[in-house]
Scaffold this motif. Sequence first.
Motif, PDB file in Angstrom:
ATOM      1  N   LYS A 229       0.833  -1.209   0.000  1.00  0.00           N
ATOM      2  CA  LYS A 229       0.000   0.000   0.000  1.00  0.00           C
ATOM      3  C   LYS A 229       0.868   1.258   0.000  1.00  0.00           C
ATOM      4  O   LYS A 229       0.486   2.288  -0.573  1.00  0.00           O
ATOM      5  N   ASP A 230       2.028   1.188   0.640  1.00  0.00           N
ATOM      6  CA  ASP A 230       2.917   2.346   0.672  1.00  0.00           C
ATOM      7  C   ASP A 230       3.735   2.481  -0.607  1.00  0.00           C
ATOM      8  O   ASP A 230       4.114   3.579  -1.000  1.00  0.00           O
ATOM      9  N   LEU A 231       3.991   1.373  -1.292  1.00  0.00           N
ATOM     10  CA  LEU A 231       4.699   1.436  -2.569  1.00  0.00           C
ATOM     11  C   LEU A 231       3.770   1.893  -3.692  1.00  0.00           C
ATOM     12  O   LEU A 231       4.199   2.538  -4.649  1.00  0.00           O
ATOM     13  N   LYS A 232       2.477   1.534  -3.580  1.00  0.00           N
ATOM     14  CA  LYS A 232       1.433   1.947  -4.524  1.00  0.00           C
ATOM     15  C   LYS A 232       1.788   1.726  -6.004  1.00  0.00           C
ATOM     16  O   LYS A 232       1.720   2.659  -6.819  1.00  0.00           O
ATOM     17  N   PRO A 233       2.105   0.509  -6.394  1.00  0.00           N
ATOM     18  CA  PRO A 233       2.310   0.249  -7.828  1.00  0.00           C
ATOM     19  C   PRO A 233       0.967   0.190  -8.551  1.00  0.00           C
ATOM     20  O   PRO A 233      -0.065  -0.067  -7.945  1.00  0.00           O
ATOM     21  N   LYS A 234       0.977   0.423  -9.867  1.00  0.00           N
ATOM     22  CA  LYS A 234      -0.262   0.334 -10.633  1.00  0.00           C
ATOM     23  C   LYS A 234      -0.693  -1.123 -10.794  1.00  0.00           C
ATOM     24  O   LYS A 234      -1.876  -1.449 -10.717  1.00  0.00           O
ATOM     25  N   ILE A 235       0.291  -1.994 -11.042  1.00  0.00           N
ATOM     26  CA  ILE A 235       0.015  -3.425 -11.202  1.00  0.00           C
ATOM     27  C   ILE A 235       1.077  -4.210 -10.430  1.00  0.00           C
ATOM     28  O   ILE A 235       2.256  -3.837 -10.429  1.00  0.00           O
ATOM     29  N   ILE A 236       0.658  -5.284  -9.790  1.00  0.00           N
ATOM     30  CA  ILE A 236       1.590  -6.155  -9.064  1.00  0.00           C
ATOM     31  C   ILE A 236       1.596  -7.531  -9.725  1.00  0.00           C
ATOM     32  O   ILE A 236       0.546  -8.140  -9.914  1.00  0.00           O
ATOM     33  N   LEU A 237       2.772  -7.967 -10.090  1.00  0.00           N
ATOM     34  CA  LEU A 237       2.963  -9.302 -10.657  1.00  0.00           C
ATOM     35  C   LEU A 237       3.582 -10.162  -9.558  1.00  0.00           C
ATOM     36  O   LEU A 237       4.695  -9.874  -9.101  1.00  0.00           O
ATOM     37  N   ILE A 238       2.884 -11.197  -9.113  1.00  0.00           N
ATOM     38  CA  ILE A 238       3.335 -11.954  -7.949  1.00  0.00           C
ATOM     39  C   ILE A 238       3.306 -13.452  -8.218  1.00  0.00           C
ATOM     40  O   ILE A 238       2.405 -13.957  -8.889  1.00  0.00           O
ATOM     41  N   ARG A 239       4.306 -14.140  -7.681  1.00  0.00           N
ATOM     42  CA  ARG A 239       4.401 -15.578  -7.883  1.00  0.00           C
ATOM     43  C   ARG A 239       3.281 -16.304  -7.140  1.00  0.00           C
ATOM     44  O   ARG A 239       2.877 -15.885  -6.049  1.00  0.00           O
ATOM     45  N   LYS A 240       2.813 -17.384  -7.738  1.00  0.00           N
ATOM     46  CA  LYS A 240       1.629 -18.103  -7.249  1.00  0.00           C
ATOM     47  C   LYS A 240       1.761 -18.565  -5.807  1.00  0.00           C
ATOM     48  O   LYS A 240       0.834 -18.416  -4.999  1.00  0.00           O
ATOM     49  N   ASP A 241       2.922 -19.136  -5.432  1.00  0.00           N
ATOM     50  CA  ASP A 241       3.087 -19.664  -4.075  1.00  0.00           C
ATOM     51  C   ASP A 241       3.067 -18.558  -3.025  1.00  0.00           C
ATOM     52  O   ASP A 241       2.550 -18.743  -1.915  1.00  0.00           O
ATOM     53  N   ILE A 242       3.592 -17.375  -3.386  1.00  0.00           N
ATOM     54  CA  ILE A 242       3.590 -16.237  -2.450  1.00  0.00           C
ATOM     55  C   ILE A 242       2.172 -15.701  -2.299  1.00  0.00           C
ATOM     56  O   ILE A 242       1.724 -15.409  -1.181  1.00  0.00           O
ATOM     57  N   ALA A 243       1.473 -15.591  -3.408  1.00  0.00           N
ATOM     58  CA  ALA A 243       0.088 -15.103  -3.367  1.00  0.00           C
ATOM     59  C   ALA A 243      -0.779 -16.004  -2.495  1.00  0.00           C
ATOM     60  O   ALA A 243      -1.634 -15.525  -1.742  1.00  0.00           O
ATOM     61  N   LYS A 244      -0.563 -17.305  -2.587  1.00  0.00           N
ATOM     62  CA  LYS A 244      -1.346 -18.264  -1.801  1.00  0.00           C
ATOM     63  C   LYS A 244      -1.133 -18.059  -0.307  1.00  0.00           C
ATOM     64  O   LYS A 244      -2.075 -18.126   0.483  1.00  0.00           O
ATOM     65  N   ASP A 245       0.086 -17.767   0.092  1.00  0.00           N
ATOM     66  CA  ASP A 245       0.397 -17.558   1.511  1.00  0.00           C
ATOM     67  C   ASP A 245      -0.351 -16.362   2.091  1.00  0.00           C
ATOM     68  O   ASP A 245      -0.649 -16.322   3.290  1.00  0.00           O
ATOM     69  N   PHE A 246      -0.655 -15.386   1.248  1.00  0.00           N
ATOM     70  CA  PHE A 246      -1.333 -14.172   1.717  1.00  0.00           C
ATOM     71  C   PHE A 246      -2.794 -14.102   1.257  1.00  0.00           C
ATOM     72  O   PHE A 246      -3.442 -13.058   1.383  1.00  0.00           O
ATOM     73  N   ASN A 247      -3.285 -15.211   0.751  1.00  0.00           N
ATOM     74  CA  ASN A 247      -4.680 -15.282   0.289  1.00  0.00           C
ATOM     75  C   ASN A 247      -4.990 -14.206  -0.739  1.00  0.00           C
ATOM     76  O   ASN A 247      -6.058 -13.581  -0.723  1.00  0.00           O
ATOM     77  N   ILE A 248      -4.028 -13.955  -1.615  1.00  0.00           N
ATOM     78  CA  ILE A 248      -4.189 -12.966  -2.678  1.00  0.00           C
ATOM     79  C   ILE A 248      -4.760 -13.646  -3.909  1.00  0.00           C
ATOM     80  O   ILE A 248      -4.317 -14.728  -4.296  1.00  0.00           O
ATOM     81  N   LYS A 249      -5.735 -13.017  -4.528  1.00  0.00           N
ATOM     82  CA  LYS A 249      -6.384 -13.579  -5.703  1.00  0.00           C
ATOM     83  C   LYS A 249      -6.097 -12.730  -6.944  1.00  0.00           C
ATOM     84  O   LYS A 249      -5.723 -11.560  -6.831  1.00  0.00           O
ATOM     85  N   ASN A 250      -6.256 -13.334  -8.089  1.00  0.00           N
ATOM     86  CA  ASN A 250      -6.073 -12.617  -9.348  1.00  0.00           C
ATOM     87  C   ASN A 250      -7.083 -11.480  -9.458  1.00  0.00           C
ATOM     88  O   ASN A 250      -8.245 -11.652  -9.094  1.00  0.00           O
ATOM     89  N   GLY A 251      -6.660 -10.324  -9.945  1.00  0.00           N
ATOM     90  CA  GLY A 251      -7.580  -9.202 -10.112  1.00  0.00           C
ATOM     91  C   GLY A 251      -7.416  -8.167  -9.022  1.00  0.00           C
ATOM     92  O   GLY A 251      -6.332  -7.997  -8.449  1.00  0.00           O
ATOM     93  N   ARG A 252      -8.495  -7.477  -8.704  1.00  0.00           N
ATOM     94  CA  ARG A 252      -8.457  -6.413  -7.697  1.00  0.00           C
ATOM     95  C   ARG A 252      -8.473  -7.002  -6.288  1.00  0.00           C
ATOM     96  O   ARG A 252      -9.308  -7.836  -5.964  1.00  0.00           O
ATOM     97  N   ASN A 253      -7.537  -6.570  -5.468  1.00  0.00           N
ATOM     98  CA  ASN A 253      -7.465  -6.979  -4.073  1.00  0.00           C
ATOM     99  C   ASN A 253      -7.467  -5.736  -3.190  1.00  0.00           C
ATOM    100  O   ASN A 253      -6.759  -4.769  -3.488  1.00  0.00           O
ATOM    101  N   LYS A 254      -8.246  -5.775  -2.123  1.00  0.00           N
ATOM    102  CA  LYS A 254      -8.286  -4.638  -1.205  1.00  0.00           C
ATOM    103  C   LYS A 254      -7.228  -4.826  -0.128  1.00  0.00           C
ATOM    104  O   LYS A 254      -7.207  -5.831   0.576  1.00  0.00           O
ATOM    105  N   ILE A 255      -6.347  -3.847  -0.040  1.00  0.00           N
ATOM    106  CA  ILE A 255      -5.301  -3.860   0.982  1.00  0.00           C
ATOM    107  C   ILE A 255      -5.506  -2.616   1.825  1.00  0.00           C
ATOM    108  O   ILE A 255      -5.160  -1.507   1.433  1.00  0.00           O
TER     109      ILE A 255
END
Length: 265
Positions: A229-255
């Motif tokens: 949230k502090d880095l505020k990138p327009k788009i985040i490209l994240i590896r699948k295993d890392i996303a799973k650890d944080f319950n991040i889903k494809n598309g818009r995520n609220k942080i």
Amino acid sequence: MKIFLHVCCAPDLILAHNKLREKNIEYTAFFYNPNIFPLDEYPKRYDAFLKLKDMWNFEEIKTEYNHNDFLENIRNNDIKDLKKRCYACMYFRMKKAVIKAKELGYTHFSTTLLSSPRKSHDDIKKIADELSNEYGVKFYYENFRSNNAISEGAKFGKAHNIYRQVYCGCEFSLKEAEDLRIKSFEKRKKRLFEKLNFNFEHLLNKDLLRIPEDLYPKYLYKYGIDILKDLKPKIILIRKDIAKDFNIKNGRNKIGNWKAKIIIV
């Protein structure tokens, strides 16, 4: 019933239009905003208004843009006092709308200022009551921003590419918005300095932030995804295993109160 509607901007008109349509209330639009500054900002906002006019085919009463009218109106007010300045600005624009409504024979008037989350309904109603008593035109009140209307209006505006301004309108609000942006930016940097032990400034507001290439996952595991949230990138490209650890889903995520567009690879 058909009302005379002062329009402050296209995004706020979207909310008002939807509420009025639900009640089968027609309106004539009056885009009167001499407060807008600088000169090249006015056509951006007016063109957005005209785009809605083309879509919805409402009647418009045209008026001229003259920023000096606004400056002359607030000349005797404390321009450093945000509340007093905004009150005077709303009064000035609403008064112009009421005078025009009376001239054209309308019995009711309203304003899209009621859509704005930054405007006090109590102040608007106080102004409206005073003007109604003076000119004999009744005020139509409705909370245009109720029932998640702001969120739905923003979605509509984005889907139809409706210009959305980032400050209220005048030169004073422009400077205040810029001051606030700078303070917010410095606070973000300070929080990041406390967490990241490398030069991260090239990652701030980046178009594309890649994880783990640009940002090591260890920082996410240690401090949580709020760091994004502090880095505020327009788009985040994240590896699948890392996303799973944080319950991040494809598309818009609220942080927190920020939404991130994330692509999982």
